[in-house]
Design a protein around this motif. Structure first.
Motif, PDB file in Angstrom:
ATOM      1  N   ALA A  23      76.359 127.449 100.366  1.00 51.88           N
ATOM      2  CA  ALA A  23      77.648 127.470 101.051  1.00 51.88           C
ATOM      3  C   ALA A  23      77.432 127.147 102.525  1.00 51.88           C
ATOM      4  O   ALA A  23      76.544 127.719 103.159  1.00 51.88           O
ATOM      5  CB  ALA A  23      78.321 128.823 100.901  1.00 51.88           C
ATOM      6  N   VAL A  24      78.238 126.224 103.050  1.00 52.48           N
ATOM      7  CA  VAL A  24      78.138 125.866 104.461  1.00 52.48           C
ATOM      8  C   VAL A  24      79.511 125.935 105.105  1.00 52.48           C
ATOM      9  O   VAL A  24      80.543 125.876 104.437  1.00 52.48           O
ATOM     10  CB  VAL A  24      77.545 124.447 104.658  1.00 52.48           C
ATOM     11  N   ASP A  99      81.793 125.507  99.457  1.00 50.97           N
ATOM     12  CA  ASP A  99      80.935 126.135  98.455  1.00 50.97           C
ATOM     13  C   ASP A  99      80.268 124.997  97.682  1.00 50.97           C
ATOM     14  O   ASP A  99      80.843 124.449  96.739  1.00 50.97           O
ATOM     15  CB  ASP A  99      81.765 127.025  97.536  1.00 50.97           C
ATOM     16  N   LEU A 100      79.079 124.600  98.110  1.00 48.51           N
ATOM     17  CA  LEU A 100      78.404 123.426  97.559  1.00 48.51           C
ATOM     18  C   LEU A 100      78.159 123.532  96.057  1.00 48.51           C
ATOM     19  O   LEU A 100      78.162 122.527  95.354  1.00 48.51           O
ATOM     20  CB  LEU A 100      77.088 123.178  98.297  1.00 48.51           C
ATOM     21  N   GLN A 101      77.978 124.744  95.555  1.00 49.40           N
ATOM     22  CA  GLN A 101      77.743 124.931  94.125  1.00 49.40           C
ATOM     23  C   GLN A 101      79.005 124.697  93.298  1.00 49.40           C
ATOM     24  O   GLN A 101      78.920 124.382  92.121  1.00 49.40           O
ATOM     25  CB  GLN A 101      77.196 126.330  93.845  1.00 49.40           C
ATOM     26  N   CYS A 130      80.989 119.785 116.646  1.00 48.56           N
ATOM     27  CA  CYS A 130      81.077 120.250 115.268  1.00 48.56           C
ATOM     28  C   CYS A 130      79.688 120.726 114.906  1.00 48.56           C
ATOM     29  O   CYS A 130      78.686 120.253 115.444  1.00 48.56           O
ATOM     30  CB  CYS A 130      81.624 119.188 114.323  1.00 48.56           C
ATOM     31  N   ARG A 131      79.636 121.696 114.044  1.00 45.23           N
ATOM     32  CA  ARG A 131      78.342 122.246 113.656  1.00 45.23           C
ATOM     33  C   ARG A 131      78.392 122.630 112.196  1.00 45.23           C
ATOM     34  O   ARG A 131      79.466 122.849 111.634  1.00 45.23           O
ATOM     35  CB  ARG A 131      77.982 123.446 114.519  1.00 45.23           C
ATOM     36  N   ILE A 132      77.215 122.687 111.604  1.00 42.39           N
ATOM     37  CA  ILE A 132      77.136 123.138 110.221  1.00 42.39           C
ATOM     38  C   ILE A 132      76.307 124.413 110.204  1.00 42.39           C
ATOM     39  O   ILE A 132      75.271 124.514 110.867  1.00 42.39           O
ATOM     40  CB  ILE A 132      76.589 122.052 109.284  1.00 42.39           C
ATOM     41  N   VAL A 133      76.822 125.390 109.484  1.00 42.74           N
ATOM     42  CA  VAL A 133      76.229 126.735 109.454  1.00 42.74           C
ATOM     43  C   VAL A 133      75.967 127.111 108.007  1.00 42.74           C
ATOM     44  O   VAL A 133      76.799 126.847 107.126  1.00 42.74           O
ATOM     45  CB  VAL A 133      77.208 127.751 110.102  1.00 42.74           C
ATOM     46  N   ASP A 134      74.806 127.723 107.757  1.00 40.61           N
ATOM     47  CA  ASP A 134      74.524 128.301 106.441  1.00 40.61           C
ATOM     48  C   ASP A 134      75.418 129.530 106.322  1.00 40.61           C
ATOM     49  O   ASP A 134      75.216 130.535 107.012  1.00 40.61           O
ATOM     50  CB  ASP A 134      73.054 128.679 106.344  1.00 40.61           C
ATOM     51  N   GLU A 135      76.426 129.457 105.487  1.00 37.20           N
ATOM     52  CA  GLU A 135      77.416 130.529 105.398  1.00 37.20           C
ATOM     53  C   GLU A 135      76.839 131.802 104.788  1.00 37.20           C
ATOM     54  O   GLU A 135      77.390 132.879 104.974  1.00 37.20           O
ATOM     55  CB  GLU A 135      78.632 130.037 104.603  1.00 37.20           C
TER      56      GLU A 135
END
Length: 192
Positions: A23-24, A99-101, A130-135
């Motif tokens: 999830a990111v 939710d990548l899954q 913009c940023r991407i975070v490991d949720e």
């Protein structure tokens, strides 16, 4: 550890331990730039909007934005519209959770865009990113900073796309003009 991305740079979305991200969060932050006027500096509210367009074989099949907060399959969710920005020095003003899954297998790319709904240009914006975070743990994985202002009202920020059995992120950072994601579709298509 955060990777500060440059335009066109791609990074794999795999955890440091070799595991796959599940999830990111794509976070967007900005502030209104102070403007000099006759009576000193002042700022105007800026309404930027984050959108995520889901593609299957280069065809748009769904979109998540302030008027459609959850994808039809439930895998992508917008946390809500911020009409003024500047929530914090570096904090997210708008977020889109993925939710990548749960992303259906036919969806092969998700493109993130930012547009000025009120038509103000990026010359009136500062500290935009913009940023991407490991949720799952809150760790920032990558950040793309919008710099340079410009006479455009939108930005094709980044895309998350399938790479083998995992996902990869590419910082696009392409300026465009448009008040909504629909206006940006001709500018998005060359990046698929």
């Amino acid at each position: 550890m955060t990777v500060n991305m440059t335009k066109g740079q791609a990074i794999s979305l795999q955890k440091n331990d070799g595991g796959t991200l599940t999830a990111v969060r794509m976070g967007l932050g900005w502030q209104a730039a102070p403007r000099r006027g006759l009576f000193g500096s002042r700022t105007r509210e800026i309404d930027l909007d984050a959108s995520a367009v889901l593609f299957a074989d280069k065809q748009p099949v769904d979109v998540v934005f302030f008027r459609h907060l959850v994808s039809d399959d439930g895998s992508v969710r917008h946390t809500g519209d911020n009409l003024v920005g500047g929530a914090g020095q570096g904090g997210d003003d708008e977020s889109i959770l993925v939710d990548l899954q749960r992303v259906p297998v036919h969806i092969d790319q998700i493109v993130f865009t930012v547009n000025s709904f009120t038509g103000q240009t990026f010359q009136e914006v500062q500290n935009a990113f913009c940023r991407i975070v490991d949720e799952t743990n809150g760790q920032e994985l990558a950040r793309y900073t919008l710099d340079g202002g410009g006479q455009y009202t939108a930005q094709i920020m980044a895309k998350v796309h399938r790479q083998g059995s995992g996902w990869q992120m590419t910082a696009l950072g392409n300026p465009a003009n448009g008040r909504t994601f629909q206006d940006l579709m001709p500018a998005i298509l060359p990046h698929l």
